[in-house]
Design an enzyme around this catalytic site. Sequence first.
Site, PDB file in Angstrom:
ATOM      1  CG  ASN A 248       4.071  -0.502   3.780  1.00 44.98           C
ATOM      2  OD1 ASN A 248       3.125   0.248   3.955  1.00 44.98           O
ATOM      3  ND2 ASN A 248       4.989  -0.393   2.913  1.00 44.98           N
TER       4      ASN A 248
ATOM      5  CG  HIS B  26       2.893   3.762   2.920  1.00 45.83           C
ATOM      6  ND1 HIS B  26       3.390   2.961   1.655  1.00 45.83           N
ATOM      7  CD2 HIS B  26       1.880   4.141   2.609  1.00 45.83           C
ATOM      8  CE1 HIS B  26       2.371   3.088   0.696  1.00 45.83           C
ATOM      9  NE2 HIS B  26       1.396   3.808   1.304  1.00 45.83           N
TER      10      HIS B  26
HETATM   11  C1  F6R Z   1      -1.158   9.043  -1.319  1.00 46.44           C
HETATM   12  C2  F6R Z   1      -0.574   8.380  -0.342  1.00 46.44           C
HETATM   13  C3  F6R Z   1      -0.431   6.961   0.176  1.00 46.44           C
HETATM   14  C4  F6R Z   1      -1.945   6.481   0.070  1.00 46.44           C
HETATM   15  C5  F6R Z   1      -1.607   4.659   0.385  1.00 46.44           C
HETATM   16  C6  F6R Z   1      -2.866   4.126   0.219  1.00 46.44           C
HETATM   17  O1  F6R Z   1      -1.029  10.138  -1.859  1.00 46.44           O
HETATM   18  O2  F6R Z   1       0.086   9.210   0.202  1.00 46.44           O
HETATM   19  O3  F6R Z   1      -0.125   7.068   1.468  1.00 46.44           O
HETATM   20  O4  F6R Z   1      -2.668   7.056   0.722  1.00 46.44           O
HETATM   21  O5  F6R Z   1      -0.728   4.186  -0.329  1.00 46.44           O
HETATM   22  O6  F6R Z   1      -3.246   4.039  -1.065  1.00 46.44           O
HETATM   23  P1  F6R Z   1      -4.793   3.336  -1.649  1.00 46.44           P
HETATM   24  O7  F6R Z   1      -5.715   4.549  -1.011  1.00 46.44           O
HETATM   25  O8  F6R Z   1      -4.666   3.598  -2.988  1.00 46.44           O
HETATM   26  O9  F6R Z   1      -4.897   2.165  -0.974  1.00 46.44           O
END
Ligand code: F6R
Length: 260
Positions: free
Chosen positions: A135, A137
């Site tokens: 999304n 973030h």
């Molecule tokens: C983790 C964090 C999140 C992840 C994001 C992607 O410390 O801050 O922003 O980087 O949710 O997660 P993955 O890499 O598991 O797809």
Amino acid sequence: MELVITDNAAEAGVLAGRIMADHVRRGARAIGLATGSSPLGAYRELIRQYREQELSFLGVQAFLLDEYIGLPAGHPQSYAQFIRDEFTAHVDFTDSDVHSPDGRAADIPAAAADYERRIAASGRISVQILGIGANGHLGFNEPGSSLRSRTRVKTLTPKTRADNARFFDGDLNQVPTHVLTQGLGTISDADHLVMIATGEGKADAVAAAVEGPVSAFCPASILQMHPHVTVIVDPAAATNLKAVDYYRFAVQNKPAWQSF
Ligand code: F6R
């Protein structure tokens, strides 16, 4: 912003790890770490360089982006534990030099302020590795986060909780609803932001962050306001980018003197 499209996800991780290693070798006093699956290849590369190429983290401070609120100490999915298991325990980091927001604090706003103070006391974070949520973030700054926010409590969106349920045996009820996260302003204070995204599930978010408008509704679009950003994607995560030919041309013609 530099955008690098690697041949595959494994290469993306190796490149991100090399960039981080270069910062450490150049004397970084502090580096920023992310959790989740995206940075794992980078951490594997750093562990390899520690074992085979004398890379050392002694004296380096590490700061995590975020932490769940309410998970017990040592919970395998608490980010403090995750980063130990996946990275810092495999190299020569001093445990007390690896920092994370205190998601078990009785006074959460005070814990957030304390984390900001700890980051400031370390001097500058030389390099911050980042993943991106589907999304958009960044850290746990969900859509609607202030572009200048500092470390604070956030409520996770249902989408993020559903995405992260895979780390909690697929059980949504086990995924905390609240987190402490560095703000977008905090993240932006780092000297070099390195974002890694792989897989088709990230294609929309990457395109919005890199080529869409800067907006609190795509928190990762704050990267466009930063003077030194490297975005590393595999071909699947690059699917929806418009300027792919230009990104490839720029990397192929990168001057020999210019590092990442
Ligand atoms: C983790 C964090 C999140 C992840 C994001 C992607 O410390 O801050 O922003 O980087 O949710 O997660 P993955 O890499 O598991 O797809």
